[in-house]
Design a protein around this motif. Structure first.
Motif, short mmCIF file in Angstrom:
data_model
loop_
_atom_site.label_atom_id
_atom_site.label_comp_id
_atom_site.label_asym_id
_atom_site.label_seq_id
_atom_site.Cartn_x
_atom_site.Cartn_y
_atom_site.Cartn_z
N ASP A 98 0.85 -1.19 0.00
CA ASP A 98 0.00 0.00 0.00
C ASP A 98 0.88 1.23 0.00
OD1 ASP A 98 -1.85 2.00 0.35
OD2 ASP A 98 -2.60 1.28 2.29
N LEU A 99 0.82 2.03 -1.07
CA LEU A 99 1.63 3.23 -1.13
C LEU A 99 1.15 4.31 -0.15
CD1 LEU A 99 2.40 3.68 -4.93
CD2 LEU A 99 3.82 2.68 -3.14
N GLY A 100 0.01 4.07 0.47
CA GLY A 100 -0.46 4.96 1.53
C GLY A 100 0.17 4.66 2.87
N THR A 101 1.03 3.63 2.93
CA THR A 101 1.73 3.29 4.17
C THR A 101 2.56 4.48 4.64
OG1 THR A 101 1.87 0.96 3.57
CG2 THR A 101 3.44 1.75 5.21
N PRO A 102 2.43 4.86 5.91
CA PRO A 102 3.23 6.00 6.39
C PRO A 102 4.70 5.61 6.57
CG PRO A 102 1.99 5.05 8.20
CD PRO A 102 1.53 4.34 6.94
N MET A 103 5.58 6.55 6.36
CA MET A 103 6.99 6.30 6.60
C MET A 103 7.24 5.98 8.07
SD MET A 103 8.78 6.31 3.84
CE MET A 103 10.44 6.47 4.50
N ARG A 142 4.75 16.19 9.34
CA ARG A 142 4.06 15.72 8.14
C ARG A 142 3.95 14.19 8.18
NH1 ARG A 142 3.52 17.79 2.86
NH2 ARG A 142 3.31 16.19 1.26
N PRO A 143 2.75 13.65 8.01
CA PRO A 143 2.59 12.18 7.98
C PRO A 143 2.93 11.63 6.59
CG PRO A 143 0.45 13.22 7.80
CD PRO A 143 1.45 14.34 7.98
N THR A 144 4.21 11.70 6.24
CA THR A 144 4.67 11.33 4.90
C THR A 144 4.37 9.87 4.59
OG1 THR A 144 6.46 12.92 5.14
CG2 THR A 144 6.65 11.33 3.34
N THR A 145 3.78 9.62 3.43
CA THR A 145 3.49 8.25 2.98
C THR A 145 4.59 7.76 2.03
OG1 THR A 145 2.23 8.99 1.05
CG2 THR A 145 1.01 8.74 3.14
N LEU A 146 4.53 6.47 1.72
CA LEU A 146 5.47 5.92 0.75
C LEU A 146 5.35 6.64 -0.60
CD1 LEU A 146 5.31 2.04 1.29
CD2 LEU A 146 7.22 3.56 1.80
N ALA A 147 4.10 6.88 -1.03
CA ALA A 147 3.88 7.56 -2.30
C ALA A 147 4.53 8.94 -2.29
CB ALA A 147 2.39 7.67 -2.60
N GLU A 148 4.38 9.68 -1.19
CA GLU A 148 4.97 11.01 -1.10
C GLU A 148 6.49 10.94 -1.04
OE1 GLU A 148 1.47 13.49 1.19
OE2 GLU A 148 2.69 12.08 2.33
N MET A 149 7.01 9.90 -0.38
CA MET A 149 8.47 9.77 -0.30
C MET A 149 9.06 9.48 -1.67
SD MET A 149 10.81 10.13 2.03
CE MET A 149 11.70 11.06 0.78
N LEU A 150 8.36 8.69 -2.48
CA LEU A 150 8.83 8.43 -3.84
C LEU A 150 8.88 9.71 -4.66
CD1 LEU A 150 6.98 5.09 -4.74
CD2 LEU A 150 9.36 5.38 -4.04
N ARG A 153 8.73 14.25 -1.06
CA ARG A 153 7.92 15.26 -0.37
C ARG A 153 8.05 15.17 1.15
NH1 ARG A 153 7.41 16.30 -5.80
NH2 ARG A 153 5.99 18.04 -6.11
N ALA A 154 9.14 14.66 1.68
CA ALA A 154 9.31 14.58 3.13
C ALA A 154 9.52 15.95 3.76
CB ALA A 154 10.48 13.67 3.48
N ASN A 155 9.83 16.97 2.94
CA ASN A 155 10.10 18.30 3.45
C ASN A 155 8.94 19.26 3.27
OD1 ASN A 155 12.70 16.94 2.95
ND2 ASN A 155 13.62 18.87 3.57
N GLY A 156 7.83 18.81 2.70
CA GLY A 156 6.70 19.69 2.48
C GLY A 156 6.03 19.42 1.16
N ASP A 157 5.22 20.35 0.72
CA ASP A 157 4.45 20.15 -0.51
C ASP A 157 5.32 20.24 -1.76
OD1 ASP A 157 2.09 19.79 0.90
OD2 ASP A 157 1.60 21.93 0.88
N ALA A 158 6.39 21.02 -1.71
CA ALA A 158 7.32 21.11 -2.83
C ALA A 158 8.45 20.11 -2.61
CB ALA A 158 7.87 22.52 -2.95
N PHE A 159 8.97 19.55 -3.70
CA PHE A 159 10.00 18.53 -3.54
C PHE A 159 11.31 19.12 -3.04
CE2 PHE A 159 11.60 20.03 -7.60
CZ PHE A 159 12.94 19.71 -7.59
#
Length: 355
Positions: A98-103, A142-150, A153-159
């Protein structure tokens, strides 16, 4: 079978004229290798789904006796990222992740974020790049997900290019009960692509040939290459693959042919993701618009050891892969701006073959 399709794509014969058209580029790379005092450099060009040119320059042993060949391998450093990200996306499409898995499924995520965000490392504590572009600090709330980490986006909305955070992906997957990253990449990418002569880290039980033909790393000091110790870091989503250019080309051809993930996902990166003047980062790829062309690319930098360049011009079905056993291919690119066009090797290639 999917792996058979990948092998067929690579086996199509090419006319001599196609190979001859890249002779000038080969001469450029040899000058670049000599000028940078790089002992070994390998390159492959893929066009229209097949290898149309390859060049192997210098020697790959510390005595200067073994000529670089198609079997010579290198640490590809961060060029691992698009390969690992593609495998992770494929694993999710198969319903096994699940790419919604949180980091935060990685039990060390909170401590790592707290340390990194308070550090002087620009992609951790924030700052600015050499052009004055702001680098946001890592956002631990930020509750960063796997999808966002790919998508970095661990630092915010901008990469923000954050390789340490990206390297925690495998821990989040295993923390959520998923398979090892090595198994995911082997099953979802390496085998279906027909990748050969590749090691997924030092502890890969199937990586023998890649380790046997590994070009040792060198740091260039006062114009002379000095042999360095090989890093003992193992395989992570951020880095760790040891490979020859043909293995990356096999991945590239399979990726473009839709063997690994649906073509619609690749099309979205090319046609539906709107990027500004700083470019973007999505699913393990830097995205950059250059002279009206959407580029997909990744660089690799193992400091004072290895460097790599993987550049795609998708509209022209054109790809360049270059690997070296010094850091010569590294150009110090920004953490918040996609700028492969600033790479001397990439710029020469683009201006010669993508205009």
């Amino acid at each position: 079978m999917r792996w058979l399709l990948a092998l067929v794509l690579a086996a199509v014969p090419l006319p001599a004229s196609a190979h001859d058209s890249y002779a000038e580029f080969g001469a450029f790379l040899e000058r670049f290798r000599r000028d940078s005092a790089t002992p070994s450099l390998s390159a492959v060009v893929v066009k229209d789904g097949r290898i149309v040119w390859e060049g192997y320059f210098g020697t790959y042993d510390d005595e200067g006796e073994l000529p670089t060949t198609a079997d010579t391998t290198y640490s590809i450093a961060s060029v691992t990222k698009p390969i690992a990200a593609t495998a992770i996306v494929a694993e999710s499409l198969a319903g096994d992740l699940d790419l919604g898995t949180p980091m935060s499924a990685d039990e060390g995520w909170a401590d790592t974020c707290e340390w990194l965000s308070g550090s002087q490392i620009p992609f951790g504590g924030g700052g600015a790049d050499r052009l004055g572009n702001r680098i946001a600090p890592m956002d631990c709330a930020r509750p960063t997900t796997l999808a966002e980490m790919l998508d970095m986006r661990a630092n915010g909305d901008a990469f923000v290019y954050n390789p340490i955070a990206f390297a925690r992906i495998d821990r989040a997957i295993s923390g959520a009960g998923g398979r090892t990253l090595r198994a995911i990449v082997r099953d979802r990418v390496a085998e279906p692509s027909g990748m050969r002569n590749v090691a997924l880290g030092w502890h890969d039980p199937e990586g023998g040939d890649a380790l046997r033909f590994l070009a040792p790393p060198f740091d260039v000091i006062a114009g002379r290459p000095v042999k360095q110790a090989i890093s003992d870091d193992d395989f992570r989503a951020s880095a760790g693959i040891k490979a020859a250019p043909r293995a990356i080309a096999a991945f590239d051809m399979a990726y473009d042919a839709g063997v690994l993930i649906p073509p619609a996902l690749r099309k979205r990166l090319l046609e539906e993701v709107e990027i500004g003047p700083l470019g973007d980062y999505r699913q393990g790829w830097w995205l950059e618009d250059w002279n009206g062309e959407r580029l997909m690319w990744h660089s690799g930098w193992d400091e004072k050891r290895y460097s790599a360049l993987y550049l795609k011009v998708p509209a022209r079905r054109l790809t360049l892969i270059v690997l070296a056993n010094t850091e010569a291919l590294w150009w110090g690119n920004s953490l918040v701006k996609a700028e492969v066009s600033q790479s001397p090797v990439a710029r020469h290639f683009l201006e010669r073959y993508a205009k």
